[in-house]
Structures are given as C-alpha cells and as structure tokens.
Design an enzyme around this catalytic site. Sequence first.
Site, mmCIF file in Angstrom:
data_model
loop_
_atom_site.group_PDB
_atom_site.id
_atom_site.type_symbol
_atom_site.label_atom_id
_atom_site.label_comp_id
_atom_site.label_asym_id
_atom_site.label_seq_id
_atom_site.Cartn_x
_atom_site.Cartn_y
_atom_site.Cartn_z
ATOM 1 N N SER A 258 0.820 -1.204 0.000
ATOM 2 C CA SER A 258 0.000 0.000 0.000
ATOM 3 C C SER A 258 0.861 1.264 0.000
ATOM 4 C CB SER A 258 -0.912 0.014 1.216
ATOM 5 O OG SER A 258 -0.132 -0.136 2.380
ATOM 6 N N LYS A 259 2.139 1.128 0.345
ATOM 7 C CA LYS A 259 3.001 2.309 0.395
ATOM 8 C C LYS A 259 3.747 2.499 -0.923
ATOM 9 C CE LYS A 259 2.287 3.646 4.581
ATOM 10 N NZ LYS A 259 2.364 2.697 5.692
ATOM 11 N N ARG A 260 3.628 1.510 -1.798
ATOM 12 C CA ARG A 260 4.429 1.590 -3.021
ATOM 13 C C ARG A 260 3.561 1.999 -4.189
ATOM 14 N NH1 ARG A 260 7.985 -3.634 -3.495
ATOM 15 N NH2 ARG A 260 6.074 -4.360 -4.472
#
Length: 483
Positions: A258-260
């Site tokens: 989800s952070k990428r």
Amino acid sequence: MSVRVRFAPSPTGRLHLGNARIAAFNWLLARHHGGCFIVRIEDTDLERAVAGSEAAILADLRWLGLDWDEGPDIGGPCGPYRQSERGAVHGAAVEGLLASGRAYRCWCTPEALGTLSSGVASARRRRGSNAAQRYPGTCRELSADRQRELESCGRTSVVRLRLPEVDSVTVVDALRGSVTFPMNDLDDFVLLRADGRATYNLAVVVDDMAMEITHVIRGAGHLSNTHKQAILFDALGGPPPVFAHLPTVLGRDGQPLSKRHRSDSLTGLRKRGYHPVAIVNYLSLLGWSSSDGREVLNLEELIERTSLDRVGSADTMFDPGKLLWMSGQHIAGMGLHELVAAVRPWLAESDLPGERAAATVAALRSRLQTFGDIGEHLHLIHPRAAALDVAHGELRKDPLARSLLEAVRTGLAAESTWEAARLGRAVRTAGTQVGATGPRLFHPVRQALTATSSGPDLGQVLAAIGREEVLARLSAALSEWAV
Ligand code: GLU
C-alpha cells in the site's frame, strides 16, 4: 440484515495491488452474501487528490470484474458517493455533535498551538498520530459568551471531538479479536477543518453510518484509526460495523504494497496482459485460503468460498512469480475463442485474419502466462521475411533438404482439408518417402517455414500459417536451388 461493504479509495493515484486486494475481498464477501458492494471516493483531502485518478481507479476495478452496486458514477440510495459532495451531511452530523456537547468549537490558531507547518507535520496531523503535539484542551470549556466574542471578531474555528473520560477504548476486530487502545495517546481531534471540510475520521464514520455499512474491511494500516472511529460511532449514536483489518502485504523490499504507489499498478499489469481473474484469485489468497487447499479458483468458486473465518492476521508476502504463474493457469483454462479475443490487442500489428489468428493462438497458447506474451512467440509462426531469407540460404547447404522440401510441398498441396493433425501426418508421410525422419525431417521443414528449428507442434504451425503462405514459403526455399 444484508451485508453492505464499501471500497473507499482516495483519488491520489492509480489503483495498485495493495488497494485492489482490499477491493477484491470486499467484493467477494458482498457477492458471497448476496449483499451490496459500494464504491465511495474519499476526496476530502483535496491537496492530495490527483486529476483523473477517480476515473482510472474505476476503470481498473471494471477491468478486474469487480462491479459495484452503488458508486460515484451510477449513484444509489445513499449518495452522493464522493465525500467532497457530502459536505452538508458531514456538517449536519457536526451540528448534532455540537448540540449534544460531544464536540466543541476551537479558535486556537496554528501558531498558538505551535503547530509546525511542514508537510510531514501536517501529514501526521491528518492521521492524528502526532502525540507530541497533543491539543491541550484550551477551548474545551469556553463559556457561551466567550465563544460569541471570538466568533464576532471573525476568527475562524475548527470543531473538535470531546474525548470521553475513559482510560481506554476496546474495538473488536473480526480477525484479531478485542484490541484495546489506551486513551492517553489521543487528544480532542479535529472533526471539521477551518474551511468547513470534514477530516478523514469524521467523514468515514458519518458516511459509513449513512451508507449503512455493515462490515468495514480494510488494510491493517487503518487499525490505528479504529479507536477514534469507534468513539465517533458512539458519539453519533450508531452501532459500529464489524471491523476486519486484513493482514499487511509486504513486497520483496519489505515495504507494504500500500506504500508503493508507483509500482505494481493495475494499469501496468493490464498493459502486460495479465488475466484479470488471476489477479483477483491471487490477491484473495494473501491472508486467506480455501478450506480444500485449492489455489486456482474461478470467480464463482472464489465467491462461494470467501469468508472472514479463514483469514489470518499475520503479514503476508507478495510473490510476483506466483502472480504470473496464476495468470498462466487462468489462461490455460480459457476457451479458444475467448482467448483469441483477449490476445487481440497484442496481435493487432500482425494483421492476422480471424481464422489464422485462432490457429496461431491454438499453437502458442501453452506458452502464454500473460496475453501480452503472444507478441514474444509470434515469430515462431510468423517470422520476419529477412529471417526466412537467411534460413532458406542456409538450407541449400543441406544436400537432403531439396528432395525433402519438394516431397513436403507436393504432399501438403494435395491436402484437401487444412487441419493441424492431417497436416502433421502429411509431413511425416513425405519424410518417409525420401527417407527422412526425426530431426532430419523436422529441422529443415521448420527452417523453411519459420526460420527456427524448434517451436510448437508442426501441424499446428502449418494450420496457423495457412495453405497459401505455407506453399509460398516452401517454394521460396526451393527457389534457392534454381539459382
Ligand atoms: N480512504 C482510505 C484509504 O484510501 C480508506 C479508509 C477506510 O477504508 O476506512 O486508505
């Protein structure tokens, strides 16, 4: 009570695998229970919104086959489905909280609070995790007179929640059981910004209530907001939904997917031609498993089996190799016509007419893990003219090739039905006539037809090239001996 779940993306970029997994799980659960899958666009944070992102997210959901029953484009009984259009609903909820004393106006300026204005600090504030900057409660007990006074000097105010006087809040998560959060890391957090826009936590809770959401299924990263939201549900008089925070998916680099946001976009996978159902299938297996251990499942099977009961809470790893394999498995299960239609975009340049396209796909299908892979293998049937010229030149050095190719040409020219199995037999018969079998037969024939010495089943290759073109390639090879 029928199940109502929502996928609530913020329009800050394209759909990535981390988000798509949340959407897929919500969708599967809704379909399993014959419930409702709702798409709600969480765009109250206008600074982070990216133009075109909503449309791109919806297009990717559609491509995955995750259709929604209510959403920003189709409306529904609980609309609007874009939070930026729900200001009146959020405002009314805040008025109710002010009237019941569960919230209060705060006139403190950022300067007075010593709030940093850097992006990092404001991002932290947004998530409410800035413990060091806890609000001291300055405006908590202002008299009505003082409030009127502040208002009349035109100062802007925010609205804050009055935290209940308890030591901790316990939230029940369907996957983790009871999770208790101490209150001392919370302050009276902001519900309505100075410009009148709702903050994330307020908008989520008001909308989940208004949309009658029964299950909030989202990434584990949101667990840290859940106690604030539970307090808000209570303040607004709503029963909380069932919360389920799906395990975090980590990439090879140890970063949560989800952070990428830049990598692993659905658009990228779509361009490479991954099978969309394989993506839903693969994503569903991140933290969940079917009771019979089967992994390759079609949508119907996934819908039938999905439940919260078999979801774990431990972090899971994203394995790109397995996703690719899964795509190949789903492609292998497709009917020929369906597959031809799916690979069309990648065949466009080759200009193959329908029948030959189908025969080409039939010959190459076992090599495909993505639809786009067809482009890589197409030369095994439709080589470049220059490559054929070189191969034909080489063949002349083989003393047996001439009589073999002549026999093959005669045999194939006599075939009345251009069908793979018959064509394969005709080539072998021609070989027997001139005493060539095995590699001594197939090697020169393949070189003459496709400029390679290995490839798919020769009969299928012949069927895909087409009668006229096969005979033309053989004649071109044989013309080497004429000069
Ligand atoms: N808008 C949030 C996100 O994009 C989802 C919030 C929620 O599911 O409650 O992560």
